[in-house]
Design an enzyme around this catalytic site. Structure first.
Site, PDB file in Angstrom:
ATOM      1  N   ARG A   1       0.528  -0.960  -0.043  1.00 17.40           N
ATOM      2  CA  ARG A   1       0.018   0.030   0.340  1.00 17.40           C
ATOM      3  C   ARG A   1       1.331   1.468  -0.284  1.00 17.40           C
ATOM      4  O   ARG A   1       2.197   1.017   0.298  1.00 17.40           O
ATOM      5  CB  ARG A   1      -0.906   0.231   1.263  1.00 17.40           C
TER       6      ARG A   1
ATOM      7  N   ASN B   1      -0.551  -1.326  13.475  1.00 12.02           N
ATOM      8  CA  ASN B   1       0.104  -2.103  12.605  1.00 12.02           C
ATOM      9  C   ASN B   1       1.664  -2.464  13.103  1.00 12.02           C
ATOM     10  O   ASN B   1       2.513  -2.180  13.637  1.00 12.02           O
ATOM     11  CB  ASN B   1       0.863  -1.294  11.321  1.00 12.02           C
TER      12      ASN B   1
ATOM     13  N   ASP C   1       0.495  -8.115   8.761  1.00 13.23           N
ATOM     14  CA  ASP C   1      -0.359  -8.515   8.975  1.00 13.23           C
ATOM     15  C   ASP C   1      -1.310  -8.300  10.524  1.00 13.23           C
ATOM     16  O   ASP C   1      -2.477  -7.134  10.856  1.00 13.23           O
ATOM     17  CB  ASP C   1      -0.395 -10.004   8.430  1.00 13.23           C
TER      18      ASP C   1
ATOM     19  N   GLU D   1      -5.143 -14.065   8.708  1.00 17.83           N
ATOM     20  CA  GLU D   1      -3.864 -13.470   7.938  1.00 17.83           C
ATOM     21  C   GLU D   1      -2.535 -13.396   8.826  1.00 17.83           C
ATOM     22  O   GLU D   1      -0.922 -14.166   7.461  1.00 17.83           O
ATOM     23  CB  GLU D   1      -4.259 -12.328   8.149  1.00 17.83           C
TER      24      GLU D   1
END
Length: 176
Positions: A23, A87, A105, A123
């Site tokens: 991203r 994060n 993740d 994830e």
């Protein structure tokens, strides 16, 4: 790269462990830098996903990156209060292109009422197996979850109301 100064804009790029771009945030305004950290703000910032989908952030957010901790913190400023998205990620590096980090993740969401929630555990486990995260990374990330929760519980740094107020006010001064 020269360290950005207050009022400069930087691009932020998050990658996955396998080196793939995850991203990109364009034009994050720098509010403060020192040898170990960068504080910035995203306000209606263009975000591009790895599949080229694009979207714009909905509210202003103070972002905090550190060279020694394996997490970064986003304080999202909304009318009803501040919530946080954290994060679990590698410490950042800065080059001529962008501020960069590896996203691992796992995320911690802190709601405006103080409730905490660990997100994306499945994830993380799937990517840990697929991308062969080393045991050392797994250990470091689990230890940094503990550090992060301690910061949250003790309203340290970005988790204090004063911190958000100071940096949000500084953003408005620089924006003029």
């Amino acid at each position: 790269m020269k360290i950005p100064k207050e009022g400069d804009f930087v691009t932020i790029q998050s990658y996955k462990h396998d080196g793939s771009l995850h991203r990109t945030w364009r034009d994050t305004m720098v509010l403060k830098t020192n040898e170990n950290s960068i504080i910035g703000v995203n306000d209606h910032t263009l975000v591009t996903e790895s599949d080229d989908r694009r979207w714009v952030t909905r509210e202003p957010a103070i972002v905090y990156f550190h060279k020694k901790f394996w997490f970064n913190i986003i304080a999202m400023i909304r009318e009803e209060g501040v919530s946080y998205y954290c994060n679990l990620a590698s410490p950042f590096v800065l080059d001529n292109e962008a501020l960069k980090y590896i996203d691992y993740d796992l995320d911690v969401k802190v709601f405006k009422d103080g409730e905490k929630k660990l997100l994306d555990v499945e994830e993380y486990e799937r990517h840990r197996r697929q991308m062969h995260y080393p045991k050392e990374i797994d250990h470091i990330l689990k230890e940094n979850v503990k550090i992060l929760v301690d910061w949250i519980n003790n309203e340290k740094g970005p988790f204090s109301k004063e911190y958000v107020d100071i940096w949000y006010n500084r953003y408005h001064q620089l924006k003029k």
